[in-house]
Design a protein around this motif. Structure first.
Motif, PDB file in Angstrom:
ATOM      1  N   LEU A  66      48.184  12.211   2.040  1.00 23.41           N
ATOM      2  CA  LEU A  66      49.297  11.991   1.127  1.00 23.41           C
ATOM      3  C   LEU A  66      48.927  12.502  -0.261  1.00 23.41           C
ATOM      4  O   LEU A  66      47.994  12.025  -0.887  1.00 23.41           O
ATOM      5  N   GLY A  67      49.643  13.488  -0.725  1.00 22.68           N
ATOM      6  CA  GLY A  67      49.327  14.055  -2.019  1.00 22.68           C
ATOM      7  C   GLY A  67      48.350  15.204  -1.937  1.00 22.68           C
ATOM      8  O   GLY A  67      48.461  16.180  -2.671  1.00 22.68           O
ATOM      9  N   LEU A  68      47.376  15.120  -1.037  1.00 21.37           N
ATOM     10  CA  LEU A  68      46.351  16.154  -0.921  1.00 21.37           C
ATOM     11  C   LEU A  68      46.918  17.460  -0.399  1.00 21.37           C
ATOM     12  O   LEU A  68      46.640  18.536  -0.935  1.00 21.37           O
ATOM     13  N   GLU A  69      47.711  17.394   0.656  1.00 22.16           N
ATOM     14  CA  GLU A  69      48.279  18.614   1.225  1.00 22.16           C
ATOM     15  C   GLU A  69      49.216  19.300   0.242  1.00 22.16           C
ATOM     16  O   GLU A  69      49.293  20.532   0.176  1.00 22.16           O
ATOM     17  N   ALA A  70      49.944  18.502  -0.525  1.00 21.77           N
ATOM     18  CA  ALA A  70      50.844  19.076  -1.524  1.00 21.77           C
ATOM     19  C   ALA A  70      50.047  19.837  -2.582  1.00 21.77           C
ATOM     20  O   ALA A  70      50.435  20.934  -3.009  1.00 21.77           O
ATOM     21  N   GLN A  71      48.919  19.284  -2.999  1.00 21.03           N
ATOM     22  CA  GLN A  71      48.075  19.958  -3.988  1.00 21.03           C
ATOM     23  C   GLN A  71      47.543  21.276  -3.432  1.00 21.03           C
ATOM     24  O   GLN A  71      47.535  22.301  -4.115  1.00 21.03           O
ATOM     25  N   ARG A  72      47.091  21.244  -2.188  1.00 26.60           N
ATOM     26  CA  ARG A  72      46.582  22.467  -1.566  1.00 26.60           C
ATOM     27  C   ARG A  72      47.674  23.537  -1.472  1.00 26.60           C
ATOM     28  O   ARG A  72      47.414  24.726  -1.667  1.00 26.60           O
ATOM     29  N   GLU A  73      48.890  23.088  -1.177  1.00 28.27           N
ATOM     30  CA  GLU A  73      49.992  24.038  -1.057  1.00 28.27           C
ATOM     31  C   GLU A  73      50.297  24.686  -2.407  1.00 28.27           C
ATOM     32  O   GLU A  73      50.525  25.902  -2.490  1.00 28.27           O
ATOM     33  N   TYR A  74      50.309  23.890  -3.470  1.00 28.23           N
ATOM     34  CA  TYR A  74      50.516  24.432  -4.817  1.00 28.23           C
ATOM     35  C   TYR A  74      49.474  25.499  -5.134  1.00 28.23           C
ATOM     36  O   TYR A  74      49.800  26.585  -5.635  1.00 28.23           O
ATOM     37  N   ILE A  75      48.216  25.166  -4.869  1.00 26.40           N
ATOM     38  CA  ILE A  75      47.114  26.071  -5.219  1.00 26.40           C
ATOM     39  C   ILE A  75      47.163  27.335  -4.370  1.00 26.40           C
ATOM     40  O   ILE A  75      47.000  28.453  -4.884  1.00 26.40           O
ATOM     41  N   THR A  76      47.411  27.178  -3.071  1.00 25.47           N
ATOM     42  CA  THR A  76      47.473  28.342  -2.184  1.00 25.47           C
ATOM     43  C   THR A  76      48.592  29.282  -2.584  1.00 25.47           C
ATOM     44  O   THR A  76      48.419  30.506  -2.638  1.00 25.47           O
ATOM     45  N   ARG A  77      49.763  28.730  -2.886  1.00 26.31           N
ATOM     46  CA  ARG A  77      50.907  29.548  -3.267  1.00 26.31           C
ATOM     47  C   ARG A  77      50.622  30.293  -4.577  1.00 26.31           C
ATOM     48  O   ARG A  77      50.910  31.484  -4.711  1.00 26.31           O
ATOM     49  N   ALA A  78      50.039  29.571  -5.560  1.00 26.45           N
ATOM     50  CA  ALA A  78      49.730  30.197  -6.846  1.00 26.45           C
ATOM     51  C   ALA A  78      48.681  31.287  -6.682  1.00 26.45           C
ATOM     52  O   ALA A  78      48.742  32.330  -7.353  1.00 26.45           O
ATOM     53  N   ALA A  79      47.717  31.061  -5.776  1.00 25.96           N
ATOM     54  CA  ALA A  79      46.674  32.064  -5.538  1.00 25.96           C
ATOM     55  C   ALA A  79      47.271  33.349  -4.978  1.00 25.96           C
ATOM     56  O   ALA A  79      46.922  34.458  -5.396  1.00 25.96           O
ATOM     57  N   LEU A  80      48.193  33.218  -4.045  1.00 23.01           N
ATOM     58  CA  LEU A  80      48.837  34.392  -3.453  1.00 23.01           C
ATOM     59  C   LEU A  80      49.668  35.149  -4.483  1.00 23.01           C
ATOM     60  O   LEU A  80      49.703  36.388  -4.488  1.00 23.01           O
ATOM     61  N   GLN A  81      50.336  34.411  -5.350  1.00 26.01           N
ATOM     62  CA  GLN A  81      51.227  35.034  -6.324  1.00 26.01           C
ATOM     63  C   GLN A  81      50.490  35.666  -7.500  1.00 26.01           C
ATOM     64  O   GLN A  81      51.014  36.592  -8.136  1.00 26.01           O
ATOM     65  N   ASN A  82      49.280  35.176  -7.780  1.00 31.76           N
ATOM     66  CA  ASN A  82      48.576  35.634  -8.979  1.00 31.76           C
ATOM     67  C   ASN A  82      47.275  36.375  -8.706  1.00 31.76           C
ATOM     68  O   ASN A  82      46.545  36.709  -9.643  1.00 31.76           O
ATOM     69  N   GLY A  83      46.988  36.628  -7.438  1.00 32.85           N
ATOM     70  CA  GLY A  83      45.785  37.384  -7.125  1.00 32.85           C
ATOM     71  C   GLY A  83      44.498  36.607  -7.298  1.00 32.85           C
ATOM     72  O   GLY A  83      43.487  37.159  -7.740  1.00 32.85           O
ATOM     73  N   TRP A  84      44.528  35.317  -6.989  1.00 25.79           N
ATOM     74  CA  TRP A  84      43.320  34.508  -7.081  1.00 25.79           C
ATOM     75  C   TRP A  84      42.633  34.468  -5.725  1.00 25.79           C
ATOM     76  O   TRP A  84      43.280  34.254  -4.687  1.00 25.79           O
ATOM     77  N   ASN A  85      41.325  34.613  -5.728  1.00 29.67           N
ATOM     78  CA  ASN A  85      40.533  34.541  -4.506  1.00 29.67           C
ATOM     79  C   ASN A  85      39.803  33.203  -4.470  1.00 29.67           C
ATOM     80  O   ASN A  85      38.877  32.964  -5.255  1.00 29.67           O
ATOM     81  N   ILE A  86      40.236  32.307  -3.596  1.00 30.73           N
ATOM     82  CA  ILE A  86      39.645  30.959  -3.526  1.00 30.73           C
ATOM     83  C   ILE A  86      38.298  31.035  -2.815  1.00 30.73           C
ATOM     84  O   ILE A  86      38.223  31.346  -1.627  1.00 30.73           O
ATOM     85  N   ILE A  87      37.222  30.741  -3.536  1.00 30.44           N
ATOM     86  CA  ILE A  87      35.872  30.839  -2.964  1.00 30.44           C
ATOM     87  C   ILE A  87      35.303  29.472  -2.569  1.00 30.44           C
ATOM     88  O   ILE A  87      34.212  29.388  -2.001  1.00 30.44           O
ATOM     89  N   GLY A  88      36.017  28.427  -2.867  1.00 28.37           N
ATOM     90  CA  GLY A  88      35.539  27.097  -2.497  1.00 28.37           C
ATOM     91  C   GLY A  88      36.584  26.045  -2.793  1.00 28.37           C
ATOM     92  O   GLY A  88      37.481  26.263  -3.616  1.00 28.37           O
ATOM     93  N   GLU A  89      36.469  24.909  -2.105  1.00 30.89           N
ATOM     94  CA  GLU A  89      37.406  23.800  -2.330  1.00 30.89           C
ATOM     95  C   GLU A  89      36.639  22.492  -2.391  1.00 30.89           C
ATOM     96  O   GLU A  89      35.733  22.248  -1.582  1.00 30.89           O
ATOM     97  N   PHE A  90      36.992  21.658  -3.339  1.00 29.74           N
ATOM     98  CA  PHE A  90      36.361  20.353  -3.500  1.00 29.74           C
ATOM     99  C   PHE A  90      37.450  19.298  -3.667  1.00 29.74           C
ATOM    100  O   PHE A  90      38.464  19.538  -4.329  1.00 29.74           O
ATOM    101  N   VAL A  91      37.234  18.137  -3.061  1.00 28.42           N
ATOM    102  CA  VAL A  91      38.225  17.057  -3.102  1.00 28.42           C
ATOM    103  C   VAL A  91      37.536  15.753  -3.485  1.00 28.42           C
ATOM    104  O   VAL A  91      36.531  15.356  -2.865  1.00 28.42           O
ATOM    105  N   ASP A  92      38.055  15.086  -4.502  1.00 28.47           N
ATOM    106  CA  ASP A  92      37.542  13.782  -4.920  1.00 28.47           C
ATOM    107  C   ASP A  92      38.563  12.699  -4.606  1.00 28.47           C
ATOM    108  O   ASP A  92      39.774  12.927  -4.691  1.00 28.47           O
ATOM    109  N   VAL A  93      38.063  11.517  -4.251  1.00 31.85           N
ATOM    110  CA  VAL A  93      38.895  10.332  -4.089  1.00 31.85           C
ATOM    111  C   VAL A  93      38.453   9.347  -5.164  1.00 31.85           C
ATOM    112  O   VAL A  93      37.631   8.462  -4.940  1.00 31.85           O
ATOM    113  N   VAL A  94      38.976   9.554  -6.372  1.00 37.48           N
ATOM    114  CA  VAL A  94      38.557   8.752  -7.524  1.00 37.48           C
ATOM    115  C   VAL A  94      39.728   8.581  -8.487  1.00 37.48           C
ATOM    116  O   VAL A  94      40.736   9.273  -8.389  1.00 37.48           O
TER     117      VAL A  94
END
Length: 248
Positions: free
Chosen positions: A24-52
């Motif tokens: 809940l909330g996590l998948e939405a964040q990933r979707e935002y980032i993935t979409r922005a990466a595709l639109q702006n030419g960002w190459n995602i080299i790693g992903e980190f997730v905190d529960v804090v």
């Protein structure tokens, strides 16, 4: 048109273990980032997730510290879905910007440092306004509940149950009943004083309120009585005036 790519490190944050496990909330964040990466030419080299909690600075979070470390090693930029995933504190945001930490926000990918600082300040101010309005609304709700308004009592009971995690339906029902019992007990405690004020000549709600105030009897919140408070409690106790009430 995208002419070059930049390396970015994806960072997501959720506030509770339940959100982390359920997505809940996590998948939405990933979707935002993935979409922005595709639109702006960002190459995602790693992903980190905190529960804090967002109150902690990112460098004080286990996965946040790792994300910052990777950014420095790979000369990459940190990217978050929304600014509040990075921090809810304008102080933390400003400190990152002052340290020349370059980061991107998926929902506003073209924002520069000045704009990010401004958005952080406005968001913090809005949260302060919301907290203040919520506090005032809850105080008003509590006042109505203390005066015997059952709907207000039920609203408080539901809110309390929602905030208390891990409670069973049975325990929530018990909590709600306990609150209503306390209100009912207080109402019964003022039954005789109200009845006595009526018997002594109280013909209007204001006269009954004046009588109670004159006897030093306070409302459940320790304040003086008004005609409206008398009306509410009398309705709950099924008490009536012997003559027609004055218009309030």
């Amino acid at each position: 048109m995208i002419t070059h790519t930049i390396d970015v490190v994806s960072y997501c944050r959720v506030s509770s273990q339940g959100q982390g496990e359920s997505g809940l909330g996590l998948e939405a964040q990933r979707e935002y980032i993935t979409r922005a990466a595709l639109q702006n030419g960002w190459n995602i080299i790693g992903e980190f997730v905190d529960v804090v909690s967002g109150k902690l600075a990112i460098e004080e979070r286990p996965e946040g510290a790792k994300a910052l470390s990777l950014c420095k090693r790979a000369k990459a930029k940190l990217v978050v879905a929304k600014l509040d995933r990075l921090s809810r504190s304008v102080h933390h945001i400003a400190r990152l910007l002052d340290q020349t930490m370059d980061f991107k926000v998926a929902t506003m990918p073209q924002a520069d440092k000045f704009q990010l600082h401004l958005f952080a300040a406005l968001a913090e101010q809005e949260r302060s306004f919301i907290a203040s309005r919520t506090k005032e609304a809850l105080a008003a709700l509590q006042a109505r509940a203390d005066d015997g308004d059952i709907q207000s009592v039920e609203k408080i009971a539901r809110r309390t149950a929602a905030l208390e995690k891990g409670r069973t339906a049975t325990n929530r029902a018990k909590a709600s009943k306990a609150i209503q019992d306390r209100v009912s007990s207080w109402q019964e405690s003022v039954r005789d004083p109200i009845d006595l004020c009526i018997r002594k000549g109280g013909r209007t709600l204001q006269q009954v309120a004046d009588c109670l105030n004159g006897k030093g009897i306070t409302t459940s919140r320790g304040s003086t009585w008004s005609s409206m408070q008398v009306k509410r409690v009398m309705q709950k106790l099924a008490l009536t005036l012997p003559s027609k009430e004055d218009a309030l």
